[in-house]
Design an enzyme around this catalytic site. Structure first.
Site, short mmCIF file in Angstrom:
data_model
loop_
_atom_site.label_atom_id
_atom_site.label_comp_id
_atom_site.label_asym_id
_atom_site.label_seq_id
_atom_site.Cartn_x
_atom_site.Cartn_y
_atom_site.Cartn_z
N ARG A 214 14.09 -15.70 27.74
CA ARG A 214 15.52 -15.69 28.07
C ARG A 214 16.26 -14.58 27.33
NH1 ARG A 214 15.78 -21.90 26.29
NH2 ARG A 214 13.68 -21.73 27.14
N LYS B 261 2.81 -19.80 18.19
CA LYS B 261 2.17 -20.82 19.03
C LYS B 261 0.87 -21.28 18.38
CE LYS B 261 3.81 -19.10 23.53
NZ LYS B 261 4.57 -20.30 23.92
#
Ligand code: BES
Ligand code: MN
Ligand code: ZN
Length: 502
Positions: free
Chosen positions: A353, A279
């Site tokens: 996920r 990020k």
């Protein structure tokens, strides 16, 4: 904080401070008018001088009004009477506490609970008053060497009800409000702790301590246990981290023996740097909040256990860090989930996920009546719904409706997004059963679509709390959001199963 319900007129109360509403423009609420009458027009006189218009969230503290047993009266602006709604009620409840916090009042009696809120009964107003009081007084100062502002004199809040027949409902509402507020505080504290303290191991220790206090069964699976179960998707996320991953399982058995449990599955990423798909640096600190789903599960289970809800509940928390490393997941890596389905990890930052899919498959063994996962899953959900609503998706509309209703009641709202078949092909992969990302479009839905491939065996709903779990900017901090929603969902389930106790 001690909360008490009381019925009785304001002039008879011997209180540190009476709290009463004033509408725009300078219109006294029923209780304010009652006080004014006893005090020989003292309030009306002050308003006439122009000190309080009644605009939302204006406050005015008055001392030594004639003929009153109470030391102070706090007037709180409530806006136009016809606009007075749920949001306004919450706002003025918080504002009153804010205004009183720096006074010497140790005990207050609030009549704001007697103001009519369309469609809401006294129990709703009591619950909200308790929750707003506790959340307004919340501070996270455990890591400051000197607390910023330790003044906290308020110890007792008396909430007025109009009729004696409201006392029982009021007491029950206070009990529920306190359990929810404590769950919210737990979730906020865990969320606010930094990644170097709140690691997967720390979360597991906290869950164990909560379990011990409340008599829950807590099981913590470590890396070897997860390897044996074939949780390669979850474990792949942890590969880049020095902190060992944990799968934390809590079991609350308040229901009948053998009754199918409700399962709550919470994303517990204690720090999400993105992994190799790293990020940007700006605001990356906020990725310590990536375990707020896990924190909400702990908060809601604690509340349910404190309320002794007649339900069986299982909490499942997959917990890991997501960091770049020589051994970390690489874009293009293919992992085999516990379900047997293979996943191409095209972006290592779509890690939530990957840990959730194995936790969801694991949850099958409890034969759950319903499964709700709670996750700070996608930045796209923040773009779609902002900070006001959590994203809701799932495979069972009645379950989704229960969550929407619980969110409305608690004002911890969620909004449903579709999981239509048409979105499915966005996850197609040339090399595996699916990819873990699906392009720029409908990012929150694609996150839900991914999870839906692992939830075929039960009724399931997914809450994307990326926008609601914490605030950024000057008020940066965890909100505890989704604890009220989840607890209410459980309360509603419990009363549905045991109508006689309602
Ligand atoms: N924890 C983040 C989601 C997130 C991002 C929440 C920003 C709140 C603010 C999650 O693990 C993530 O990184 N998701 C990616 C998914 C993408 C790679 C498909 C995202 O949202 O950018
Ligand atoms: Mn991520
Ligand atoms: Zn994440």
């Amino acid at each position: 904080m001690e909360f008490i319900v009381k019925s009785g007129t304001p002039e008879k109360q011997r209180s540190g401070c009476l709290v009463a509403g004033v509408f725009e423009s300078r219109r006294l609420s029923a209780v304010a008018a009652q006080i004014d009458e006893v005090a020989q027009g003292a309030i009306a006189a002050v308003l006439r001088r122009g000190d309080l218009e009644g605009k939302p969230s204006q406050t005015l503290l008055l001392h030594n009004l004639p003929n009153l047993l109470s030391e102070r009266v706090l007037l709180v602006g409530c806006g136009k009477e016809k606009d007075f709604n749920e949001a306004r009620y919450r706002e003025v409840s918080a504002k009153a506490i804010q205004a009183l916090k720096d006074t010497g009042a140790t005990e207050i009696t609030s009549y704001l609970t007697e103001i009519e809120v369309k469609g809401r009964d006294i129990a709703w107003k009591m619950r909200q008053a308790v929750e707003m009081t506790e959340s307004t007084l919340y501070r996270f100062e455990q890591l400051k060497s000197k607390p910023d502002n330790n003044r906290r004199d308020l110890r007792r809040v008396v909430l007025a009800v109009p009729k004696r027949s409201d006392l029982a409902a009021g007491e029950r509402a206070i009990r529920e409000g306190q359990a929810i507020a404590a769950g919210v505080k737990l979730a906020r504290d865990l969320g606010n702790l930094p990644g170097n303290i709140c690691t997967p191991t720390y979360l597991a220790e906290q869950a164990t301590a909560i379990g011990q206090r409340l008599g829950l069964k807590v099981t913590v699976l470590d890396r070897a246990d997860m390897e044996q179960l074939g949780m390669a998707a979850l474990l792949s996320v942890a590969r880049g981290s020095r902190q060992p991953p944990k799968l934390i399982v809590l079991e609350y058995r308040g229901g009948k023996e053998g009754e199918a449990p409700i399962a709550l599955v919470g994303k517990g990423l204690t720090f999400d740097a993105g992994g190799i798909s790293i990020k940007p640096a700006a605001n990356m600190d906020e990725m310590k909040f990536d375990m707020c789903g896990a924190a909400a599960v702990l908060g809601a289970i604690q509340a349910a256990a404190e309320l002794k809800l007649p339900l069986n509940i299982v909490g499942v928390i997959p917990s890991s860090e997501n960091l770049p490393d020589g051994d970390a997941n690489k874009p293009g890596d293919i992992v085999k989930s516990m379900s047997g389905q293979t996943i191409e990890v095209l972006n290592t930052d779509a890690e939530g996920r990957l840990i959730l899919c194995d936790a969801l498959t694991y949850t099958e063994r409890f034969n759950p009546a319903a499964v709700v996962d709670i996750a700070t899953l996608t930045g796209a959900c923040v773009i779609a719904l902002g900070n006001h609503a959590s994203g809701l998706m799932g495979n069972n509309d009645p379950l989704a409706r229960e969550l929407i209703a619980a969110g409305r009641y608690t004002y911890d709202r969620c909004w449903q997004l579709p999981l239509w078949d048409e979105y499915r092909k966005q996850l197609d992969s040339n090399f595996a059963d699916m990819a873990n990302i699906g392009g720029r479009e409908a990012g929150a839905i694609i996150g839900g679509m991914f999870l839906s491939r692992f939830t075929k065996k039960f009724k399931w709903a997914h809450l994307d709390i990326a926008g609601t779990a914490w605030k950024t900017g000057k008020d940066k901090g965890a909100t505890g959001r989704s604890v009220p929603l989840l607890t209410q969902f459980l309360i509603d389930r419990a009363s549905r199963e045991q109508p006689e106790s309602a």
